[in-house]
Design an enzyme around this catalytic site. Structure first.
Site, PDB file in Angstrom:
ATOM      1  N   CYS A   2     -41.649  -0.145 -88.425  1.00 45.11           N
ATOM      2  CA  CYS A   2     -41.542   0.882 -87.394  1.00 45.11           C
ATOM      3  C   CYS A   2     -41.176   0.267 -86.047  1.00 45.11           C
ATOM      4  CB  CYS A   2     -42.868   1.602 -87.241  1.00 45.11           C
ATOM      5  SG  CYS A   2     -43.605   2.088 -88.788  1.00 45.11           S
ATOM      6  N   ARG A  27     -34.840  -2.506 -87.657  1.00 51.12           N
ATOM      7  CA  ARG A  27     -36.117  -2.785 -88.324  1.00 51.12           C
ATOM      8  C   ARG A  27     -36.328  -1.888 -89.540  1.00 51.12           C
ATOM      9  NH1 ARG A  27     -39.819  -5.383 -84.512  1.00 51.12           N
ATOM     10  NH2 ARG A  27     -41.587  -4.453 -85.555  1.00 51.12           N
ATOM     11  N   TRP A  75     -41.436   3.917 -90.453  1.00 56.12           N
ATOM     12  CA  TRP A  75     -41.128   3.485 -91.821  1.00 56.12           C
ATOM     13  C   TRP A  75     -42.350   3.901 -92.640  1.00 56.12           C
ATOM     14  CZ3 TRP A  75     -42.983  -0.592 -95.148  1.00 56.12           C
ATOM     15  CH2 TRP A  75     -42.111  -0.936 -96.183  1.00 56.12           C
ATOM     16  N   ASN A 101     -47.699   1.071 -85.382  1.00 54.37           N
ATOM     17  CA  ASN A 101     -47.136   0.270 -86.478  1.00 54.37           C
ATOM     18  C   ASN A 101     -48.308  -0.399 -87.172  1.00 54.37           C
ATOM     19  OD1 ASN A 101     -44.723   0.859 -85.324  1.00 54.37           O
ATOM     20  ND2 ASN A 101     -44.232  -1.226 -84.685  1.00 54.37           N
ATOM     21  N   GLY A 102     -48.339  -0.372 -88.470  1.00 50.07           N
ATOM     22  CA  GLY A 102     -49.420  -1.044 -89.192  1.00 50.07           C
ATOM     23  C   GLY A 102     -50.161  -0.073 -90.086  1.00 50.07           C
ATOM     24  N   GLU A 487     -31.321 -16.042-104.227  1.00 48.45           N
ATOM     25  CA  GLU A 487     -30.967 -15.455-102.938  1.00 48.45           C
ATOM     26  C   GLU A 487     -29.713 -14.575-103.059  1.00 48.45           C
ATOM     27  OE1 GLU A 487     -32.271 -14.911-100.234  1.00 48.45           O
ATOM     28  OE2 GLU A 487     -30.692 -14.658 -98.766  1.00 48.45           O
ATOM     29  N   LYS A 491     -29.639 -10.667-102.069  1.00 47.46           N
ATOM     30  CA  LYS A 491     -28.700 -10.122-101.075  1.00 47.46           C
ATOM     31  C   LYS A 491     -27.976  -8.917-101.652  1.00 47.46           C
ATOM     32  CE  LYS A 491     -29.707 -11.276 -98.221  1.00 47.46           C
ATOM     33  NZ  LYS A 491     -30.718 -12.172 -97.759  1.00 47.46           N
ATOM     34  N   GLU A 494     -30.376  -5.804-102.250  1.00 46.51           N
ATOM     35  CA  GLU A 494     -30.957  -5.100-101.103  1.00 46.51           C
ATOM     36  C   GLU A 494     -29.929  -4.302-100.317  1.00 46.51           C
ATOM     37  OE1 GLU A 494     -33.118  -7.500 -98.261  1.00 46.51           O
ATOM     38  OE2 GLU A 494     -31.637  -9.072 -98.325  1.00 46.51           O
ATOM     39  N   HIS A 510     -32.897 -18.338-122.941  1.00 49.43           N
ATOM     40  CA  HIS A 510     -34.249 -17.966-123.378  1.00 49.43           C
ATOM     41  C   HIS A 510     -34.515 -16.478-123.173  1.00 49.43           C
ATOM     42  CE1 HIS A 510     -35.170 -22.140-124.109  1.00 49.43           C
ATOM     43  NE2 HIS A 510     -34.693 -22.423-122.911  1.00 49.43           N
ATOM     44  N   LYS A 616     -37.102  -4.761 -91.386  1.00 54.86           N
ATOM     45  CA  LYS A 616     -36.738  -6.120 -90.981  1.00 54.86           C
ATOM     46  C   LYS A 616     -37.939  -7.055 -91.020  1.00 54.86           C
ATOM     47  CE  LYS A 616     -34.135  -9.407 -89.593  1.00 54.86           C
ATOM     48  NZ  LYS A 616     -33.370 -10.033 -90.683  1.00 54.86           N
TER      49      LYS A 616
HETATM   50  O1  M6R Z   1     -39.484 -12.380 -91.368  1.00 55.43           O
HETATM   51  P1  M6R Z   1     -39.670 -13.057 -92.697  1.00 55.43           P
HETATM   52  O2  M6R Z   1     -38.725 -14.177 -92.900  1.00 55.43           O
HETATM   53  O3  M6R Z   1     -41.083 -13.504 -92.912  1.00 55.43           O
HETATM   54  O4  M6R Z   1     -39.344 -11.959 -93.780  1.00 55.43           O
HETATM   55  C1  M6R Z   1     -39.521 -12.213 -95.139  1.00 55.43           C
HETATM   56  C2  M6R Z   1     -38.820 -11.182 -96.001  1.00 55.43           C
HETATM   57  O5  M6R Z   1     -39.344  -9.916 -95.761  1.00 55.43           O
HETATM   58  C3  M6R Z   1     -37.313 -11.167 -95.746  1.00 55.43           C
HETATM   59  O6  M6R Z   1     -36.739 -12.413 -95.962  1.00 55.43           O
HETATM   60  C4  M6R Z   1     -36.622 -10.125 -96.668  1.00 55.43           C
HETATM   61  O7  M6R Z   1     -36.695 -10.539 -97.988  1.00 55.43           O
HETATM   62  C5  M6R Z   1     -35.168  -9.924 -96.219  1.00 55.43           C
HETATM   63  N1  M6R Z   1     -34.837  -8.538 -96.225  1.00 55.43           N
HETATM   64  C6  M6R Z   1     -34.201 -10.613 -97.086  1.00 55.43           C
HETATM   65  O8  M6R Z   1     -32.883 -10.402 -96.729  1.00 55.43           O
END
Ligand code: M6R
Length: 621
Positions: A2, A27, A75, A101-102, A487, A491, A494, A510, A616
């Site tokens: 948020c 975010r 969010w 937020n939280g 990774e 990418k 997401e 396997h 974010k």
């Molecule tokens: O701010 P952080 O690096 O701790 O965040 C960790 C993950 O939430 C973050 O890397 C998330 O997986 C990203 N959306 C990946 O692109």
């Protein structure tokens, strides 16, 4: 997560708040709202589900104005992303509003108590209880001002929060508190700002401070006062933000993500710069409360991280074990506390995080501290919670990363880990000066190689056309390229919402090979450092894996080193990266995977910078 923006000053509050919220859109959010108090001391609230433009439409139809107010992008955690659940939330009498937020963990208990006192709730959220609590404390003690009632409410709340509140009865005053998620206060000239992240207020002021956990700020037209939960005054540590607001804008690129991919040469250079000497191979880490003797005496390292940062941690394991010969264990931060990890006083507890605020990672860091370990953070955001709590921080200097999908933060995390591995090798005598110089030289050449890679003529348009309708992808890598396979898959999934799996290439036989058919694109990372024996072995074994995919009609997209012949012969598509040492190849291999995911997502019409359901910085556990 948020976003929060609050403002007290002489400007019209609505544009300041809306513009601030827009700068926090990265975010991630699914509803938005604003509350403004006008000259007649009326609390005016407008909210809408969906994007900010819906809120703007609501305001256009039903205008509001005032000189103090606050806004929020939500969010959803508790309750669906509807207008009723959007923030700000009002007290029963409508005189107080709160944004948050939280998570308020004991909200059900608090809600039941308040309902028993006659409070009627309008939303499904946990946040609404805070507005009612403030009202309750004002009713119990009519002398209590907003700040006092707010403080008393916080003392009843359990959970994590960035909370901001204001009252129609106390003109030009906003109160804010933090326990977990960040709260930044901006100091202008006769105007004050509060927000959940710096970009929201950067066009107005560069003088800011972050609230610490358990601190409350009271913003009024004549200044800002900070106290703790008992009311004791605290002197905030004001800092001046030196990065340019332009860095937080798209700068001509279609998306932040694309801009950030192209910023990688600069980001990697800034992470390395002034920390290595090419003459001696020496690495200089930032000032930290871990002595050289302690670095020498560590017996093992634990790294906890989430998402992309977790992938960087997996690469870090290869780097540290290879260069410094120190055992490294990597955990998902969200799992760390649930397996009774063995931590000793000679364990270095590390976290890697772009934001430095991720709740799971922060919890792992605290676990390490509690068990008496020295703690080290690799972090991108100056002054973030982890940097304040860890004994040492290696900043990545990637600059603000706005796109939800992490790109430049990832590659600079790897580079920061490389520096740490070299430093450990240096103080522990694991590498001699010649070897250290060799690594320093290779690191210093990396930005130019990334530039070359970004300027290559790889046809990502063609690739995106070929795969826009694919429903599943498999990513394979061996050795240090295995985390890059993970990774690459993250990418793609997401931002394009295509299902993708990353696997260690040798594991394919396997189980996952059951998935291979003529419709499955299999992305294989198979770079080669001909001067490295392990790299050659890895390369050859991976070619065998590619053959296995081909034998089952799979479509192979291979990431190879310039000049490669053998992989090229068997792959359907190849993307070339400049030659590099084995240990630096992950940085180069990651970039084409970012670009591929980006172009496929754009062709599928996805919201690349703010993918659905993602935030974010994830400040809830
Ligand atoms: O701010 P952080 O690096 O701790 O965040 C960790 C993950 O939430 C973050 O890397 C998330 O997986 C990203 N959306 C990946 O692109």
């Amino acid at each position: 997560m948020c976003g929060i923006v609050g403002y007290v000053g002489n400007q019209q509050v609505v544009p300041v708040v809306i513009e601030g919220l827009r700068r926090l859109e990265y975010r991630g959010y699914d509803s938005a709202g604003i509350a403004v108090v006008n000259r007649d001391h009326e609390m005016q609230v407008r909210r809408a589900s969906g994007k900010l433009r819906n809120l703007e439409e609501v305001i256009r139809e039903n205008p509001i104005s005032g000189e103090y107010g606050l806004g929020h992008t939500r969010w959803a955690t508790h309750g669906r992303p509807t207008e009723e659940n959007a923030h700000p939330h009002r007290s029963g009498d409508g005189r107080v509003v709160v944004v948050h937020n939280g998570i308020i963990e004991n909200y059900l208990e608090l809600k039941r108590d308040l309902q028993a006192r006659g409070h009627v709730f309008k939303s499904e959220t946990d946040t609404e209880v805070v507005a009612h609590l403030i009202q309750k404390h004002q009713q119990l003690d009519p002398q209590a001002d907003l700040e006092t009632a707010f403080r008393r409410s916080l003392n009843e709340v359990r959970g994590i929060y960035a909370l901001v509140a204001m009252s129609a009865d106390e003109p030009e005053k906003i109160v804010a508190a933090r326990l977990g998620p960040p709260v930044v206060v901006g100091l202008g000239d006769g105007e004050y700002f509060v927000a959940s992240d710096i970009p929201a207020i950067l066009p107005h002021t560069r003088n800011i401070f972050f609230l610490g956990d358990g601190e409350i700020a009271c913003l009024a037209k004549d200044g800002v006062r900070v106290t703790d939960l008992e009311g004791n005054e605290i002197k905030p540590q004001v800092q001046r933000i030196t990065w340019d607001p332009i860095q937080a804008e798209k700068g001509g690129y279609k998306h932040f993500m694309l801009k950030e991919i192209y910023e990688q040469p600069r980001a990697v250079r800034d992470t390395t710069q002034s920390r290595i000497s090419l003459d001696t191979g020496q690495v200089f880490l930032d000032e930290m409360k871990i002595t050289e003797a302690e670095f020498r005496n560590f017996t093992d390292i634990k790294i906890a991280a989430c998402g992309t940062a977790w992938h960087a941690a997996l690469v870090a394991k290869y780097l540290i074990e290879e260069l410094a010969r120190l055992p490294v264990e990597v955990d998902y931060a969200s799992e760390f506390r649930y397996r009774n990890p063995i931590l000793t006083p000679t364990t270095l507890m590390m976290v890697i995080s772009q934001s430095g605020e991720t709740a799971d990672t922060l919890a792992a860091l605290r676990e390490g501290k509690e068990k008496g370990c020295k703690t080290l953070a690799i972090c991108n955001v100056q002054g973030a919670m982890m940097t304040r709590e860890a004994d040492g921080t290696i900043y990545t200097h990637a600059g603000p990363e706005i796109g939800v999908a992490s790109t430049k933060a990832f590659t600079s995390q790897i580079v920061a880990a490389y520096l740490l591995a070299m430093y450990l090798a240096q103080v522990r005598g694991a590498l001699n000066e010649e070897k250290l110089k060799w690594h320093a030289q290779h690191l210093s050449e990396l930005p130019v190689k990334i530039e070359k890679l970004l300027n290559s003529d790889t046809d990502y348009e063609e690739l995106s056309r070929a795969f826009v309708l694919s429903t599943d992808f498999l990513y394979l890598g061996r050795g240090i390229n295995f985390p890059i396979a993970l990774e690459g898959a993250l990418k793609l999934k997401e931002i394009s919402y295509i299902h993708a799996e990353g696997y260690a290439a040798g594991e394919m036989k396997h189980g996952p090979n059951a998935l291979i058919d003529s419709r499955l694109p299999v992305v294989v990372i198979n770079t080669l450092d001909p001067n490295d024996e392990k790299s050659r072995l890895r390369y050859e074994k991976t070619i065998s894996n590619i053959q296995e995919v081909k034998a089952r009609d799979g479509i192979v997209v291979a990431i190879v080193t310039e000049g490669d012949k053998d992989t090229r012969e068997v792959a359907s598509f190849t993307i070339q990266v400049p030659p590099s040492s084995e240990l630096l190849s992950p940085v180069l291999s990651a970039i084409p995977l970012q670009l591929m995911a980006y172009h496929i997502a754009v062709r599928r019409g996805c919201d690349v910078d703010q993918p659905r359901n993602l935030a974010k910085s994830v400040t809830v556990e």
